[in-house]
Motif scaffolding. Structure first.
Motif, short mmCIF file in Angstrom:
data_model
loop_
_atom_site.label_atom_id
_atom_site.label_comp_id
_atom_site.label_asym_id
_atom_site.label_seq_id
_atom_site.Cartn_x
_atom_site.Cartn_y
_atom_site.Cartn_z
N PHE A 112 -34.05 -59.06 6.37
CA PHE A 112 -34.10 -57.78 5.69
C PHE A 112 -35.40 -57.08 6.06
CE2 PHE A 112 -31.47 -60.52 3.04
CZ PHE A 112 -30.34 -59.74 2.86
N ARG A 113 -35.65 -56.90 7.33
CA ARG A 113 -36.93 -56.33 7.74
C ARG A 113 -37.06 -54.92 7.17
NH1 ARG A 113 -39.49 -55.62 13.82
NH2 ARG A 113 -41.16 -54.19 13.21
N PRO A 114 -38.13 -54.64 6.41
CA PRO A 114 -38.31 -53.30 5.81
C PRO A 114 -38.90 -52.31 6.79
CG PRO A 114 -40.07 -54.76 5.11
CD PRO A 114 -39.15 -55.60 5.95
N GLY A 115 -38.76 -51.03 6.45
CA GLY A 115 -39.42 -49.98 7.20
C GLY A 115 -38.73 -49.51 8.46
N VAL A 116 -37.50 -50.00 8.70
CA VAL A 116 -36.78 -49.62 9.93
C VAL A 116 -35.56 -48.79 9.54
CG1 VAL A 116 -35.65 -50.44 12.02
CG2 VAL A 116 -37.54 -51.76 11.01
N PRO A 117 -35.40 -47.60 10.11
CA PRO A 117 -34.23 -46.79 9.81
C PRO A 117 -32.99 -47.30 10.55
CG PRO A 117 -35.60 -45.66 11.39
CD PRO A 117 -36.34 -46.91 11.02
N ALA A 118 -31.85 -46.65 10.31
CA ALA A 118 -30.59 -47.02 10.98
C ALA A 118 -30.62 -46.44 12.40
CB ALA A 118 -29.40 -46.50 10.19
N LEU A 119 -31.23 -47.15 13.32
CA LEU A 119 -31.41 -46.65 14.67
C LEU A 119 -30.08 -46.45 15.39
CD1 LEU A 119 -34.49 -48.82 15.72
CD2 LEU A 119 -34.47 -46.51 14.78
N ASP A 120 -29.07 -47.25 15.02
CA ASP A 120 -27.76 -47.12 15.66
C ASP A 120 -27.04 -45.84 15.24
OD1 ASP A 120 -27.60 -48.25 13.08
OD2 ASP A 120 -25.57 -48.96 13.48
N ARG A 121 -27.50 -45.18 14.19
CA ARG A 121 -26.87 -43.94 13.72
C ARG A 121 -27.64 -42.69 14.13
NH1 ARG A 121 -22.90 -44.67 9.87
NH2 ARG A 121 -22.15 -46.82 9.99
N PHE A 122 -28.72 -42.85 14.87
CA PHE A 122 -29.46 -41.66 15.31
C PHE A 122 -28.65 -40.93 16.38
CE2 PHE A 122 -32.51 -39.47 18.08
CZ PHE A 122 -33.10 -38.64 17.13
N PRO A 123 -28.56 -39.58 16.32
CA PRO A 123 -27.76 -38.81 17.29
C PRO A 123 -28.44 -38.74 18.65
CG PRO A 123 -28.87 -37.33 15.76
CD PRO A 123 -29.13 -38.72 15.26
N GLU A 131 -27.22 -38.60 21.64
CA GLU A 131 -26.67 -37.63 22.59
C GLU A 131 -27.27 -36.24 22.39
OE1 GLU A 131 -22.46 -37.53 22.66
OE2 GLU A 131 -22.22 -39.63 23.24
N ILE A 132 -27.40 -35.84 21.14
CA ILE A 132 -27.99 -34.52 20.86
C ILE A 132 -29.44 -34.49 21.33
CG2 ILE A 132 -28.71 -32.96 19.02
CD1 ILE A 132 -26.25 -33.86 17.46
N TRP A 133 -30.18 -35.54 21.00
CA TRP A 133 -31.60 -35.59 21.38
C TRP A 133 -31.74 -35.57 22.90
CZ3 TRP A 133 -35.92 -35.41 18.34
CH2 TRP A 133 -37.14 -35.72 18.95
N SER A 134 -30.92 -36.33 23.61
CA SER A 134 -31.04 -36.39 25.07
C SER A 134 -30.68 -35.05 25.70
CB SER A 134 -30.15 -37.50 25.63
OG SER A 134 -28.79 -37.28 25.32
N LYS A 135 -29.71 -34.33 25.13
CA LYS A 135 -29.36 -33.00 25.66
C LYS A 135 -30.52 -32.02 25.48
CE LYS A 135 -24.34 -33.31 25.07
NZ LYS A 135 -23.16 -32.81 24.30
N LEU A 136 -31.16 -32.06 24.32
CA LEU A 136 -32.30 -31.18 24.09
C LEU A 136 -33.44 -31.52 25.04
CD1 LEU A 136 -32.31 -31.11 20.18
CD2 LEU A 136 -31.51 -29.30 21.72
N MET A 137 -33.68 -32.80 25.25
CA MET A 137 -34.74 -33.22 26.18
C MET A 137 -34.42 -32.77 27.60
SD MET A 137 -37.64 -34.85 26.59
CE MET A 137 -37.96 -36.03 25.28
N ALA A 138 -33.13 -32.92 28.00
CA ALA A 138 -32.73 -32.52 29.36
C ALA A 138 -32.90 -31.02 29.57
CB ALA A 138 -31.28 -32.93 29.61
N GLN A 139 -32.59 -30.25 28.53
CA GLN A 139 -32.75 -28.79 28.64
C GLN A 139 -34.20 -28.41 28.90
OE1 GLN A 139 -31.09 -27.09 25.09
NE2 GLN A 139 -29.00 -27.73 25.58
N HIS A 140 -35.11 -29.08 28.18
CA HIS A 140 -36.53 -28.75 28.37
C HIS A 140 -37.01 -29.16 29.75
CE1 HIS A 140 -38.05 -27.01 24.67
NE2 HIS A 140 -37.20 -27.78 24.00
#
Length: 510
Positions: free
Chosen positions: A128-139, A141-150
């Protein structure tokens, strides 16, 4: 076994590190072969003429690095070590003869803190490691598209040096977000982008505190803040926590003229309490009258399940004594390494200078992508989804823990990403945490977050990163272990050294 151990009591190197190095060298050289059983801490200490804590600390380091292993009810043994492990670097303090003769006092403090500062693990995240968000649910694809645009339309200003205070559009987004969601009184000029909360704390300590200054520290409290202040030579004054938050009456009795108070008022870490309005106003009144500063660490209060996120203490401050600290590590992902400070207007220039001295500025492309992520509405949508998900996962943990209620009580909380599992009074939570770690379950002991001892024993149970099946499976593994440990152990002096665990390795990161 004792033939190769020579402890120099006149050396500046602590005895437990000398013992650690001796045993480690014997294991790597083959003098101590895999499978050999080590003496108990009591027998080892008696033979060497040292305290049992010295031996336990050495064993704990060896255990964390994989040189020894524990077997339930059967003691501690030399582990099977392959060539890759044998050649891996050690984080142990080097021999004192190899230390630079002109090492600074701050450098010496860093060495003293290295056990907690450097004990990071890169293993798969386990319940039950604390302090870690649900990394598997982070979007992603959206983040990578925004990064690619820049990158596709890269502007020269994002490829050059930037403002030490951060990317201006991002600062404007953050100021607006805080005004709307936290009822804060701030402008973009007051927002300073930093590389996470640790840098925020380090900069604040450099600007506001001198070695020897006193600071109120929540007890129990965040280990990362504790390490920053101790490395800066600050005299920490532990202040107990009750259901209304920081106990100011104790603080005023212990050290009425403290230079600073570090608090987590919206969701006290790790106990989870919310500071009452009366306490907030009283704290601000104390800071105004004494000329002290307040660091408000608002690390995960976006995740509130029965109401909107609470207004910040900074919004109540009419004397410019509160410094607000936020991070994107918990709401997005830790590797982003972006956080922010909101400082009073008169401190902007000095904080900007301190920020420039540290590392000039945070990466501009990530700041630009985060700005788009916020302005296009992805940030708020992600937060809404995570609130629903984390509420479900917290309920799953509370429900799954019901069969443990004789040995571990896990009450729900209105906010956050972790819960406290309370153990019966008198049980050594480090021993319980260590034995769970041997079975692959990470549950840091509450006592590790304390500056002063307490009979309140507990485990810090993170749930945000784990689906309901992982939570249920970990609880099922935990039941027989807890039953055996809690019913048979009540004193820390009765523990086998194998109980001292690698969970301390995760405390800095959590």
């Amino acid at each position: 076994m004792l033939a190769g151990i020579d402890l120099d009591r006149a050396s500046s190197m602590p005895l437990y590190l000398q013992l650690y190095e001796s045993i480690r060298s014997a294991i790597l050289s083959g003098q101590l072969e895999a499978g050999i059983r080590l003496p108990s801490t009591r027998d080892f200490a008696a033979s060497l003429g040292v305290s049992r804590n010295t031996v336990a600390s050495a064993f704990e380091q060896l255990f964390a690095e994989g040189y020894i292993t524990g077997k339930v009810g059967a003691g501690t043994y030399v582990a099977q070590i392959d060539n890759a492990t044998a050649s891996s670097p050690s984080f142990a303090q080097p021999d004192s003869t190899q230390l630079p003769c002109n090492l600074s006092q701050r450098g010496m403090k860093m060495l003293a803190l290295r056990e907690t500062i450097f004990r990071y693990r890169h293993d798969p995240v386990r319940a039950f490691r604390p302090g870690v968000p649900a990394l598997d649910r982070f979007p992603v694809e959206i983040w990578s598209k925004l990064m690619a645009q820049h990158w596709r339309y890269a502007q020269p200003d994002l490829l050059s040096y930037g403002d030490p205070c951060g990317y201006r559009p991002l600062r404007e987004c953050i100021a607006e977000y805080l005004r709307l969601s936290r009822a804060m009184r701030c402008k973009a000029e007051q927002v300073i982008i930093v590389s996470g909360s640790q840098q925020a704390l380090d900069i604040t300590a450099r600007v506001l505190l001198d070695p020897g200054d006193a600071a109120w520290m929540e007890d129990p409290g965040y280990i990362g803040a504790r390490n920053v202040f101790l490395s800066a030579g600050i005299d920490l004054v532990p202040i107990p926590i009750d259901e209304q938050g920081l106990n100011l009456e104790v603080g005023k009795l212990k050290c009425p003229d403290a230079k600073l108070a570090y608090i987590t008022p919206s969701h006290q870490f790790p106990l989870g309490y919310t500071m009452s309005l009366a306490r907030r106003l009283e704290l601000l009144r104390w800071a105004r009258q004494s000329g002290s500063w307040i660091i408000e660490d608002d690390y995960d209060s976006e995740y509130r399940y029965q109401s909107q996120p609470l207004a910040a203490l900074q919004g109540l401050d009419d004397s410019g004594r509160a410094i607000y600290m936020g991070t994107f590590s918990k709401v997005l992902f830790p590797a982003l390494r972006l956080g922010y400070l909101v400082v009073p207007p008169e401190l902007v220039d000095v904080f900007a200078a301190a920020r420039a001295v540290c590392d000039r500025h945070s990466p501009l492309f990530e700041q630009a992508v985060l700005t788009d992520f916020i302005t296009e509405g992805h940030f708020n949508r992600h937060l809404r989804r995570m609130r629903v998900l984390y509420a479900q996962r917290q309920a799953a943990l509370v429900g799954a823990a019901q069969p443990l209620k004789r040995w571990l009580k896990v009450p729900p909380c209105q906010t956050g990403m972790h819960l406290i599992g309370w153990l019966p009074e008198g049980v050594d939570d480090r021993a319980v945490s260590g034995q769970l770690a041997l079975q692959g379950i990470i549950a840091p002991p509450l006592s590790a977050y304390r500056l002063e001892p307490s009979r309140q024993a507990g485990l810090v149970l993170g749930y945000a990163a784990f689906d309901t099946k992982a939570i249920a499976d970990a609880i099922e593994q935990t039941i027989p272990i807890l039953k055996e440990i809690v019913e048979n152990l009540s004193s820390p002096n009765s523990q086998d050294p194998s109980y001292f665990s690698a969970t301390d390795a995760l405390l800095s990161a959590s």
